[in-house]
Design an enzyme around this catalytic site. Structure first.
Site, PDB file in Angstrom:
ATOM      1  CB  SER A 140      -3.233  18.226 -18.641  1.00 38.46           C
ATOM      2  OG  SER A 140      -3.693  18.749 -17.413  1.00 38.46           O
ATOM      3  CG  HIS A 176      -4.986  21.670 -12.708  1.00 42.67           C
ATOM      4  ND1 HIS A 176      -4.005  21.072 -13.461  1.00 42.67           N
ATOM      5  CD2 HIS A 176      -6.136  21.522 -13.405  1.00 42.67           C
ATOM      6  CE1 HIS A 176      -4.531  20.580 -14.576  1.00 42.67           C
ATOM      7  NE2 HIS A 176      -5.824  20.850 -14.579  1.00 42.67           N
ATOM      8  N   GLY A 190     -10.900  27.878 -14.274  1.00 45.95           N
ATOM      9  CA  GLY A 190      -9.831  28.711 -14.826  1.00 45.95           C
ATOM     10  C   GLY A 190     -10.290  29.465 -16.062  1.00 45.95           C
TER      11      GLY A 190
HETATM   12  P1  AMP Z   1      -8.701  20.364 -16.688  1.00 46.94           P
HETATM   13  O1  AMP Z   1      -7.985  19.426 -15.772  1.00 46.94           O
HETATM   14  O2  AMP Z   1      -7.933  20.699 -17.923  1.00 46.94           O
HETATM   15  O3  AMP Z   1     -10.122  19.942 -16.949  1.00 46.94           O
HETATM   16  O4  AMP Z   1      -8.822  21.746 -15.908  1.00 46.94           O
HETATM   17  C1  AMP Z   1      -9.394  21.824 -14.635  1.00 46.94           C
HETATM   18  C2  AMP Z   1      -9.563  23.270 -14.268  1.00 46.94           C
HETATM   19  O5  AMP Z   1      -8.292  23.913 -14.256  1.00 46.94           O
HETATM   20  C3  AMP Z   1     -10.437  24.037 -15.253  1.00 46.94           C
HETATM   21  O6  AMP Z   1     -11.264  24.933 -14.545  1.00 46.94           O
HETATM   22  C4  AMP Z   1      -9.418  24.777 -16.075  1.00 46.94           C
HETATM   23  O7  AMP Z   1      -9.916  25.980 -16.637  1.00 46.94           O
HETATM   24  C5  AMP Z   1      -8.372  25.085 -15.037  1.00 46.94           C
HETATM   25  N1  AMP Z   1      -7.083  25.392 -15.679  1.00 46.94           N
HETATM   26  C6  AMP Z   1      -6.484  24.657 -16.649  1.00 46.94           C
HETATM   27  N2  AMP Z   1      -5.363  25.295 -17.066  1.00 46.94           N
HETATM   28  C7  AMP Z   1      -5.262  26.428 -16.342  1.00 46.94           C
HETATM   29  C8  AMP Z   1      -4.327  27.499 -16.309  1.00 46.94           C
HETATM   30  N3  AMP Z   1      -3.258  27.545 -17.119  1.00 46.94           N
HETATM   31  N4  AMP Z   1      -4.541  28.511 -15.432  1.00 46.94           N
HETATM   32  C9  AMP Z   1      -5.625  28.486 -14.609  1.00 46.94           C
HETATM   33  N5  AMP Z   1      -6.542  27.510 -14.592  1.00 46.94           N
HETATM   34  C10 AMP Z   1      -6.367  26.491 -15.448  1.00 46.94           C
END
Ligand code: AMP
Length: 311
Positions: A215, A66, A176
């Protein structure tokens, strides 16, 4: 220092009266906003001064993946807004909505250290008030890959993203690559709805042993965590096969499945080879094609990973 209109926080906050903090940049404070009305007012103020707004939507429990998106936005834009909202509409009944990990204080400290300008942290009824009735439906891209086992997931993702985009009115949004299908459906919505937003997709951030940060990694036991890097190992195996000249998707997928099935902790949801833009499966691997997989590691953690097979 953290400023907040939400007086619950134990952190050292202040009521955000002057919305023109940007002028006093050296203060390095983060504003925490939980109301849509106030968020729109702040954004209007920034927009009037011609500053560019970068936006990173998240569900919180922030990790370095993130934060890499936050850093991207900080580099490109004048103002960085991060949202933390565990969006109920993207969880299918029976999924992990209730136990999704949360750590608002830890997240705030991380965002503050990166000099994020605004954290938007609305409650569920602020985004979906009583009587809420409108959802974004996207047809083909949402039916494949994760859409097969989570049929309403992307409707929830698109709906919340469109709403957040309307509230935050960003010039650039950061997503991401780990969530490859999410990136494709967001790009398509931005295109189909003529949204004046540039979508930036940044690389997958990994733990040292190769596991893509998520997460949901927290859900794994020690034993499961040890096995989890096999997801990336299987992607590396696919890349090796391609580098050696294999082009038949079927063969590559079979080898990847074979590799993963050696580990009893792993249950495959899907392994597909697809085009990055329209997510269509391909029989023969070529440039711009990805291997994408989802698998359960243990009973609680459903994890995603992917890799570009040919430049
Ligand atoms: P989330 O909180 O899981 O909804 O993710 C929020 C953003 O962070 C989304 O755009 C995800 O694709 C990105 N994201 C989650 N994990 C990663 C990672 N390992 N590397 C890069 N971006 C990530």
């Amino acid at each position: 220092m953290v400023r907040s209109e939400n007086r619950k926080f134990k952190l050292n906050y202040k009521w955000d009266r002057g919305l023109d903090r940007r002028i006093y940049r050296s203060c390095d404070v983060i504003s925490v906003v939980d109301s849509v009305k106030k968020m729109k007012k702040i954004i209007e103020r920034y927009r009037k001064t011609g500053q560019t707004i970068g936006f990173v939507p998240t569900m919180g429990y922030l990790h370095e993946g993130h934060l890499s998106l936050v850093e991207g936005s900080r580099e490109d834009c004048d103002i960085t807004v991060v949202s933390i909202f565990v969006n109920p509409t993207q969880f299918t009944p029976g999924e992990d909505l209730e136990r999704y990990p949360r750590d608002l204080e830890g997240d705030l400290a991380k965002l503050e250290s990166l000099h994020v300008d605004i954290l938007f942290h609305p409650q569920s009824n602020e985004i979906y008030p009583h009587g809420y009735d409108t959802y974004v439906h996207q047809d083909h891209l949402t039916r494949v890959l994760c859409g097969k086992s989570r049929p309403t997931h992307f409707q929830g993702v698109l709906t919340v993203c469109l709403k957040l985009f309307q509230i935050v009115r960003p010039h650039q949004v950061y997503f991401g690559q780990k969530d490859l299908q999410q990136c494709a459906v967001i790009r398509r919505m931005v295109r189909d709805f003529h949204l004046p937003i540039k979508v930036r997709v940044l690389p997958i951030y990994r733990e040292e042993d190769g596991l893509a940060m998520s997460s949901r990694n927290k859900y794994m036991s020690e034993d499961e965590r040890e096995v989890a890097p096999q997801l990336q190992k299987s992607i590396q195996l696919a890349k090796k096969l391609i580098a050696e000249g294999e082009r038949r998707s079927e063969v590559v997928i079979e080898k990847v499945r074979g590799h993963l099935s050696q580990f009893p902790e792993i249950t495959i949801d899907y392994v597909d080879i697809i085009r990055g833009d329209n997510l269509q499966t391909v029989e023969e691997v070529g440039s711009g094609h990805y291997i994408a997989l989802a698998a359960w590691v243990g009973e609680k953690a459903r994890l995603l990973d992917n890799g570009l097979l040919m430049e």
